[in-house]
Design a protein around this motif. Structure first.
Motif, mmCIF file in Angstrom:
data_model
loop_
_atom_site.group_PDB
_atom_site.id
_atom_site.type_symbol
_atom_site.label_atom_id
_atom_site.label_comp_id
_atom_site.label_asym_id
_atom_site.label_seq_id
_atom_site.Cartn_x
_atom_site.Cartn_y
_atom_site.Cartn_z
ATOM 1 N N ILE A 364 0.832 -1.201 0.000
ATOM 2 C CA ILE A 364 0.000 0.000 0.000
ATOM 3 C C ILE A 364 0.866 1.251 0.000
ATOM 4 O O ILE A 364 0.510 2.275 -0.581
ATOM 5 C CB ILE A 364 -0.955 -0.001 1.213
ATOM 6 N N PHE A 371 -4.047 -0.107 -4.421
ATOM 7 C CA PHE A 371 -4.711 -0.567 -3.202
ATOM 8 C C PHE A 371 -6.146 -0.065 -3.147
ATOM 9 O O PHE A 371 -7.062 -0.829 -2.818
ATOM 10 C CB PHE A 371 -3.967 -0.095 -1.953
ATOM 11 N N TYR A 424 -10.453 -10.295 2.514
ATOM 12 C CA TYR A 424 -9.507 -9.587 3.390
ATOM 13 C C TYR A 424 -8.121 -10.194 3.281
ATOM 14 O O TYR A 424 -7.124 -9.475 3.321
ATOM 15 C CB TYR A 424 -9.986 -9.626 4.846
ATOM 16 N N LEU A 427 -6.416 -8.627 0.380
ATOM 17 C CA LEU A 427 -5.978 -7.258 0.681
ATOM 18 C C LEU A 427 -4.792 -7.267 1.636
ATOM 19 O O LEU A 427 -3.784 -6.600 1.409
ATOM 20 C CB LEU A 427 -7.114 -6.476 1.328
ATOM 21 N N HIS A 428 -4.935 -8.006 2.717
ATOM 22 C CA HIS A 428 -3.925 -7.973 3.777
ATOM 23 C C HIS A 428 -2.586 -8.514 3.295
ATOM 24 O O HIS A 428 -1.558 -7.865 3.458
ATOM 25 C CB HIS A 428 -4.422 -8.784 4.971
ATOM 26 N N LEU A 432 -1.267 -4.907 2.974
ATOM 27 C CA LEU A 432 -1.138 -4.443 4.355
ATOM 28 C C LEU A 432 0.001 -5.179 5.049
ATOM 29 O O LEU A 432 0.678 -6.011 4.457
ATOM 30 C CB LEU A 432 -2.466 -4.647 5.093
ATOM 31 N N GLY A 433 0.225 -4.846 6.288
ATOM 32 C CA GLY A 433 1.327 -5.465 7.009
ATOM 33 C C GLY A 433 2.659 -4.822 6.659
ATOM 34 O O GLY A 433 2.722 -3.697 6.174
ATOM 35 N N GLN A 434 3.747 -5.554 6.926
ATOM 36 C CA GLN A 434 5.094 -4.998 6.748
ATOM 37 C C GLN A 434 5.546 -5.098 5.290
ATOM 38 O O GLN A 434 5.383 -6.130 4.656
ATOM 39 C CB GLN A 434 6.074 -5.776 7.631
ATOM 40 N N GLN A 531 6.895 1.717 9.763
ATOM 41 C CA GLN A 531 6.393 0.370 10.061
ATOM 42 C C GLN A 531 7.262 -0.359 11.096
ATOM 43 O O GLN A 531 6.786 -1.259 11.770
ATOM 44 C CB GLN A 531 6.310 -0.463 8.794
ATOM 45 N N GLN A 547 5.776 -10.203 10.296
ATOM 46 C CA GLN A 547 4.607 -10.229 9.417
ATOM 47 C C GLN A 547 3.887 -11.538 9.630
ATOM 48 O O GLN A 547 4.524 -12.585 9.741
ATOM 49 C CB GLN A 547 5.075 -10.078 7.959
ATOM 50 N N TYR A 548 2.553 -11.476 9.687
ATOM 51 C CA TYR A 548 1.772 -12.702 9.822
ATOM 52 C C TYR A 548 0.916 -12.859 8.581
ATOM 53 O O TYR A 548 -0.099 -12.190 8.439
ATOM 54 C CB TYR A 548 0.885 -12.642 11.069
#
Lengths: 618, 296
Positions: A364, A371, A424, A427-428, A432-434, A531, A547-548
């Protein structure tokens, strides 16, 4: 613009593009865009026209013709618009690749084939364009070689089985009815026996079922969609599989007709209910398989199967609202799924072909427009209110509940929650995330990719707030099928059985947002942080490891993993292996010795003579 | 006048929700033989959050919390609250079910942009749990819609008898039992507080939130509490045309859920799903079947 000129431009443009690719690549790109734009404009100008015409009567004296009405127009418009945006998207996606000329020519040919299918005025024309479409699709799916070749082969085999079944159906109709013109066919079939009508439905249903990837004919779709070049995946998922839906509508409500279609089957279990149940099974199976996918495009592909289930459920449930919801969902899905495949394509383009959801993240910060487009697309896919997917799904749910099929409604609604999960995840895990270190210097998507994405994203919102625009056309399609009007208003539907007004909902959303924003503004401002400035209970935040995303829904996967296999696909795989073995056995006949072949000929003749002597059939 | 209710009813929901939060803390404290904070403590906390410094991870981080609170406000506009329902005729219960998506989606966006694995795990659990309780919940809601043959929540409320004795009347008995069994999960209370699980994943989606972000998340939690409880009262307990009686019914339901919350330890997420997909789903399924049979 007349219909034959439109088809001539579409087909000629494809050929011209191929010829020009030897001359100059810039010129070829320009011509490809101009041709697709011209076709889209041409179709748009045909709005509201109703016409029927014959091109030739050459082949066996059977006339070949085109026609247009609201039904054809809506599909033609969607086809040409999505194809046009896909060509624009391809400009940078395909730059610097091998065999681009071939790619553009095939893309335009698929476009022309689909246009021909929806504009055809009789079954013969339909079949011819159907084949053009299927063959050029095969060439494009296999474009990248390697695993794409296997994916293309899978598509091709299933598609051919469907096509042959359709050919049998066409011949059967010609033999009994004597014409292939849609009006004549409808008149002829209305007098036929119910067993015969059911046979026609099954023969055509096989062809259209394979194309629209309804369970259990969906096996070709996930590999094909994920291996094809991304702009073509957008076409494939956006409009090509909808040709199957077009075909189903054609057979159900034009060729067979409303009353005739509903009278098929048994009293407790009519055929249209069976079809609706198949749609529900498609939703359930595909949604949960999509949740555990790790390849971005494969996830979208399974989602396409599930959404095709919604469309199928709507159109085969067969109430005025249901069919309108099904057709509207076809339109909605074309828009947001083309958008999402383009998002996946843009990410793939910038990251050097990465589609693995486990190794991306944080994009993003580098690709904000992409995004935003992805977010709107996923909202449409889920059916968040104020996006086009909401209205179409609402119509389908409403009719299922009001007409007393709560279990079908349950499956459709639970599919929506599955959609939230994988939407999601998409998207994630990408945006998203690191942000990994290696994508630190990533550039945003080029303009020729952003433009189609922005146009599609705006369409998602526009049709979500003012669904009256497409519903007007869809209502006239419904009336041409013989349904009562569903009472379209600018903001949605106002019937006695239930009202929806998106403009009201839009106002409510605005109030909610303003209220929440005012409360938000009241607080002290937050400082923007990097971040790496993240909570880790006092520990150091390791780069690239904080990061997950791997196995994002791990508990669910552990719980349901053993259920989420695709038995249909393994069945087809096993079937293919067995057919291969039988063919291998047959191959032993070809020994290469002339004497053996002479013996075969003599044996065959002897067998024929024996048959003639004993039974005298000739 | 109608415009006024558009603004007022979210604020009423906010006030009631904050009262519920305070009541919950007090109730928990008293069951544990503590004195507990004053009932207006959540309000004080939120006012304090608003003045405190905070960090933001980007535009979507901000947008997410706003969207989350806005989503809850919008749902309130569709819910009858003791005769008040600003948006009656725009899609009914189906729109409510869908609008209830906005809040978790907003929270998930914020948590994702926060770039913290604790938040991501929390979101993953939040959606998984939602999938878990939506199965019985949808069966229950469909049973209610099939029983009264409408998708409008206002008509559902109108079709039920006034009074206090009409909790889950026949043939909605089974659906009502299933609904009660999943109420703690809907509220995210123990034994289903897997999403926040402060001792395991540092409050999950809220891990990166501070200052006004945390305040908004708390406010959303308060409104969400109002929504879930009032949805139950509307669908299963006849609602009420009297605001006071409606409120009393809500408090009764809330106290029951808080009692469960104070008595049970947390389940693991897979245990939670296994529970939700077993007994409540079975009972809700039979409940829907019962309604269908009675209708024929």
């Amino acid at each position: 613009m007349s219909l034959e000129l439109l088809m001539a431009i579409a087909l000629g443009g494809a050929a011209l593009t191929y010829i020009l690719s030897g001359v100059d690549s810039k010129l070829r790109d320009a011509v490809a865009v101009i041709v697709s734009l011209t076709v889209a404009t041409g179709v748009a100008l045909l709005y509201g026209r109703t016409a029927e015409m014959t091109i030739a009567t050459g082949f066996l004296g059977i006339p070949v013709g085109l026609r247009i009405g609201p039904f054809s127009w809506l599909f033609a418009m969607t086809v040409s618009a999505v194809s046009c945006l896909s060509v624009i998207f391809s400009l940078s996606y395909m730059r610097g690749r091998q065999r681009t000329g071939f790619y553009y020519a095939m893309l335009l040919l698929v476009d022309a084939g689909m246009l021909g299918v929806v504009l055809s005025g009789d079954l013969l024309t339909l079949f011819i364009f159907w084949e053009i479409m299927s063959w050029s699709t095969f060439l494009l799916i296999s474009f990248n070689g390697g695993p794409a070749l296997a994916a293309g082969m899978k598509y091709f085999v299933m598609s051919i089985i469907g096509s042959l079944s359709m050919l049998v159906g066409v011949v059967l109709i010609y033999v009994t009815v004597g014409t292939l013109q849609f009006a004549g066919v409808a008149a002829g079939l209305s007098e036929a026996a119910s067993g015969y009508r059911l046979a026609i439905l099954i023969l055509f249903g096989l062809a259209f079922g394979v194309k629209s990837a309804v369970w259990p004919f969906h096996a070709w779709l996930p590999p094909a969609h994920s291996e094809a070049p991304s702009p073509f995946s957008a076409v494939l998922s956006g409009v090509l599989i909808k040709m199957g839906i077009y075909g189903f509508l054609l057979v159900m409500y034009v060729a067979l007709g409303l009353k005739s279609f509903f009278s098929l089957g048994w009293r407790v279990l009519p055929v249209h209910t069976i079809l609706a149940i198949i749609g529900a099974v498609t939703i359930l199976v595909a949604t949960f398989i999509a949740v555990i996918q790790t390849d971005a495009k494969r996830l979208l592909a399974w989602s396409t199967v599930a959404q095709a289930g919604y469309i199928f459920l709507g159109i085969s449930f067969g109430t005025a609202v249901g069919v309108a919801g099904g057709i509207l969902h076809f339109l909605s899905h074309s828009v947001f799924k083309a958008l999402l495949f383009m998002v996946a394509g843009a990410v793939e383009y910038r990251t050097g072909g990465v589609r693995d959801l486990d190794s991306l993240g944080g994009l993003i910060k580098k690709m904000p427009v992409t995004f935003a487009a992805a977010l709107i697309g996923v909202c449409g896919l889920i059916g968040v209110p104020l996006t086009n997917g909401f209205v179409s799904k609402w119509l389908i749910y409403k009719t299922l509940i009001v007409e007393g099929s709560p279990f079908l409604a349950f499956v459709a609604l639970i599919g929506t929650w599955g959609t939230v999960l994988y939407g999601y995840k998409f998207l994630h895990n990408i945006f998203l995330g690191q942000l990994p270190e290696k994508y630190k210097d990533l550039k945003p998507a080029p303009f020729s990719m952003r433009l189609p994405m922005v146009i599609l994203a705006l369409t998602v919102v526009l049709f979500g707030v003012v669904p009256g625009l497409p519903l007007g056309v869809i209502d006239s399609i419904g009336s041409s099928f013989g349904f009562a009007s569903i009472g379209v208003t600018a903001g949605g539907v106002a019937a006695e059985t239930g009202t929806i007004n998106m403009i009201n909902i839009f106002a409510a959303t605005l109030i909610g947002l303003i209220l929440a924003w005012l409360i938000f503004r009241a607080g002290a401002r937050g400082a923007r942080v990097d971040q790496s400035d993240s909570y880790a209970a006092g520990a150091y935040v390791p780069a690239d490891k904080y990061q997950y995303s791997v196995r994002f829904y791990d508990p669910l996967q552990r719980l349901m993993g053993s259920w989420l296999k695709d038995p249909v696909d393994s069945f087809y795989g096993g079937l293919a292996v067995r057919v291969g073995k039988v063919a291998e056995g047959l191959r032993r006949m070809y020994t290469g010795l002339v004497a053996d072949y002479v013996m075969y000929v003599v044996l065959f003749l002897a067998a024929l003579i024996l048959v003639e002597i004993v039974w005298r059939p000739w | 006048m109608r415009i006024l209710w558009f603004i007022l009813s979210p604020l009423i929901a906010l006030a009631v929700g904050l009262f519920f939060l305070g009541l919950a803390r007090k109730f928990l404290a008293r069951t544990q033989w503590r004195y507990g904070p004053p009932i207006y403590q959540p309000l004080i906390d939120i006012l304090r959050f608003f003045t405190q410094k905070s960090v933001s991870h980007g535009a979507v981080f901000d947008l997410g919390v706003i969207l989350s609170l806005a989503g809850s406000f919008i749902v309130v506009l569709f819910l009858p609250f003791g005769g008040i329902c600003p948006l009656q005729s725009s899609g009914g219960l189906l729109v409510i079910l869908y609008m209830m998506l906005l809040a978790p989606l907003g929270l998930a966006l914020t948590a994702g942009e926060a770039a913290n694995p604790n938040s991501s795990i929390g979101v993953s659990r939040m959606f998984t749990l939602a999938l878990g309780y939506e199965v019985p919940l949808l069966l229950v809601v469909l049973a209610v819609m099939a029983r009264y043959d409408t998708i409008s929540i206002v008509e559902i409320v109108a079709a039920q008898r006034e009074g206090v004795s009409n909790l889950a009347t026949f043939p909605l008995v089974l659906a009502g039992i299933a609904y009660i069994m999943i109420l703690p999960a809907l509220l995210g209370l123990r034994p289903f507080d897997v999403m926040q699980a402060p001792q395991e994943i540092s409050s999950g989606p809220l891990a990166e939130l501070g200052g006004r972000y945390l305040a908004l998340a708390q406010l959303q939690h308060a409104v969400n509490m109002f929504i879930v409880v009032s949805l139950f009262v509307n669908l299963m307990w006849g609602g009420s045309s009297n605001v006071l009686i409606f409120l009393l019914k809500m408090i009764a339901v809330l106290l029951f859920v808080l009692w469960i919350n104070a008595s049970f330890p947390r389940l693991r997420i897979d245990q939670a799903i296994r529970y939700l997909w077993r007994w409540p789903t079975l009972i809700a399924f039979l409940g829907l079947l019962l309604v269908e049979v009675m209708r024929k």
